[in-house]
Design a protein around this motif. Sequence first.
Motif, PDB file in Angstrom:
ATOM      1  N   UNK A 263       0.712  -1.254  -0.084  1.00 22.53           N
ATOM      2  CA  UNK A 263       0.039   0.008  -0.053  1.00 22.53           C
ATOM      3  C   UNK A 263       0.890   1.242   0.022  1.00 22.53           C
ATOM      4  N   UNK A 264       0.167   2.462  -0.431  1.00 22.87           N
ATOM      5  CA  UNK A 264       1.049   3.698  -0.525  1.00 22.87           C
ATOM      6  C   UNK A 264       2.154   3.410  -1.115  1.00 22.87           C
ATOM      7  N   UNK A 265       2.622   3.061  -2.145  1.00 24.33           N
ATOM      8  CA  UNK A 265       3.883   2.965  -2.930  1.00 24.33           C
ATOM      9  C   UNK A 265       3.987   3.857  -4.275  1.00 24.33           C
ATOM     10  N   UNK A 304       0.570  -6.735 -22.961  1.00 21.18           N
ATOM     11  CA  UNK A 304      -0.316  -6.565 -21.739  1.00 21.18           C
ATOM     12  C   UNK A 304       0.680  -7.268 -20.508  1.00 21.18           C
ATOM     13  N   UNK A 305       1.201  -8.324 -20.760  1.00 18.32           N
ATOM     14  CA  UNK A 305       1.761  -8.975 -19.829  1.00 18.32           C
ATOM     15  C   UNK A 305       3.128  -8.415 -19.327  1.00 18.32           C
ATOM     16  N   UNK A 306       3.739  -7.374 -19.818  1.00 23.36           N
ATOM     17  CA  UNK A 306       4.830  -6.563 -19.176  1.00 23.36           C
ATOM     18  C   UNK A 306       4.393  -5.468 -18.340  1.00 23.36           C
ATOM     19  N   UNK A 307       3.073  -5.274 -18.354  1.00 23.95           N
ATOM     20  CA  UNK A 307       2.566  -3.751 -17.933  1.00 23.95           C
ATOM     21  C   UNK A 307       1.780  -4.127 -16.494  1.00 23.95           C
ATOM     22  N   UNK A 308       1.498  -3.043 -15.829  1.00 23.45           N
ATOM     23  CA  UNK A 308       0.871  -2.974 -14.840  1.00 23.45           C
ATOM     24  C   UNK A 308      -0.471  -2.036 -15.150  1.00 23.45           C
ATOM     25  N   UNK A 309      -1.689  -2.552 -14.564  1.00 20.75           N
ATOM     26  CA  UNK A 309      -2.972  -1.772 -15.009  1.00 20.75           C
ATOM     27  C   UNK A 309      -3.140  -0.820 -14.047  1.00 20.75           C
ATOM     28  N   UNK A 310      -3.659   0.396 -14.158  1.00 18.35           N
ATOM     29  CA  UNK A 310      -3.873   1.600 -13.215  1.00 18.35           C
ATOM     30  C   UNK A 310      -5.281   1.874 -13.035  1.00 18.35           C
ATOM     31  N   UNK A 335       5.360   8.983 -12.564  1.00 21.83           N
ATOM     32  CA  UNK A 335       5.403   8.219 -11.336  1.00 21.83           C
ATOM     33  C   UNK A 335       3.893   8.287 -10.490  1.00 21.83           C
ATOM     34  N   UNK A 336       3.491   6.990 -10.240  1.00 22.93           N
ATOM     35  CA  UNK A 336       1.784   7.195  -9.866  1.00 22.93           C
ATOM     36  C   UNK A 336       2.165   6.345  -8.357  1.00 22.93           C
ATOM     37  N   UNK A 337       1.504   6.838  -7.371  1.00 23.16           N
ATOM     38  CA  UNK A 337       1.290   6.411  -5.889  1.00 23.16           C
ATOM     39  C   UNK A 337      -0.157   6.041  -5.749  1.00 23.16           C
ATOM     40  N   UNK A 338      -0.161   4.537  -5.097  1.00 22.44           N
ATOM     41  CA  UNK A 338      -1.107   3.870  -4.877  1.00 22.44           C
ATOM     42  C   UNK A 338      -1.123   2.701  -4.312  1.00 22.44           C
ATOM     43  N   UNK A 339      -1.914   1.760  -4.186  1.00 21.99           N
ATOM     44  CA  UNK A 339      -1.593   0.491  -3.776  1.00 21.99           C
ATOM     45  C   UNK A 339      -1.554  -0.526  -4.765  1.00 21.99           C
ATOM     46  N   UNK A 351      -4.343   0.366  -7.431  1.00 19.88           N
ATOM     47  CA  UNK A 351      -5.622   0.847  -7.225  1.00 19.88           C
ATOM     48  C   UNK A 351      -5.412   1.961  -6.264  1.00 19.88           C
ATOM     49  N   UNK A 352      -6.552   2.617  -6.170  1.00 16.83           N
ATOM     50  CA  UNK A 352      -6.554   3.879  -5.061  1.00 16.83           C
ATOM     51  C   UNK A 352      -5.449   4.979  -5.519  1.00 16.83           C
TER      52      UNK A 352
END
Length: 360
Positions: A263-265, A304-310, A335-339, A351-352
């Motif tokens: 969380x919160x990274x 898709x398999x190399x990515x993370x969804x946001x 840079x994105x901050x979330x869980x 997410x979040x």
Amino acid sequence: MDIFSFRSVSTFFLFVFLLQTVSCGRLGTEEDSVDGLLCISFKDEWSAKTKSSLSLPDTSDFILTVRSAKGTVVYDGPFGDCPESVSVAPGSYVVKVISREFALPAFDAPQFGDEQCVVVAAQGRTVVKLDCTQLNAGVSLDVSSDFLTHCPDASLFLKSSSGKLLYSYREKRTAYFPAGDVSLMMSSSGKDEILLTKELAPRDMLTIKVSVSVKSEQTGSVFRMSVDTSRVWHRDEYVIGGQSDEGQDVMTVAQARSSAEKEDVWVSGYIVGGDLTSSSASFSGPFKSRTNLLLGPKSSTVSRDACVSVQLPSGEVRDALNLVDNPDVLRKRVCIKGDVVSAYYGIPGIKNTVEFQFIN
């Protein structure tokens, strides 16, 4: 009755020969190609632990070079611009990556990289997982107040066969040198004196404490230089991806994919697509969904398999990052901050989402 000349017959057979040659050569269909695929990426298991605040530059900015055994350059440029799969002729290839060019001594200039020799088979798929270690060595000086008092006119230099650097008394940066002998030299009253020579290997980080011992004698004070070399240590692990403005470590996309339920990274990557479903995604516009996007390890990522969804919750984050209203953010680093979660639209995700910042 038609009569063919010798020249006509010769031309006819030459045409047939060339036709057969082309049909059997490298100009056939894609299915007939004998080329292999070279797939290059960085290892995913890099640790974010470090013995210092040193951070690696973004791996997309590393300089990647791929050469054949004969020296033919297949690719030479930023790692982030290289396709995920490169079609090459069968044979041996040298794959080299460096974080920066480095030849002469310089302050704050650590160089990281890897070099591997691989063989690509006809119609085969060769995967190269690049590691990343420090290639040069660093030296810093800890100059005591005694030295400043008793040797006010002296100058200190760090010197190697590739050049030298003046190390001022207020200097706090680390000086980097190619692996090999590095000497501490004092220059005073037109005379140069070598105080210490140390052989440094790649990744060696040496701290030298410089002080003066004063001995009272009838003839006056005698100055002796004391060099403390006990603080030699190696950087075995590194911070990957950099730091946010708040000083928190930032994960790469690859690290986020293997770090579920945190969380919160912060996670750093490139906006490469959107319009997610449980089994698909779009990597080019126009886009339809404002609620999600894909973060990839490289700007050229199309897997898709190399990515993370946001997840893009309503508010400032969605307003700034959704690809419907902001098509220009596609391929930009952020840079994105979330869980971090194990699955969002069928792949590891974030997410979040609460904060973001673009990186130039």
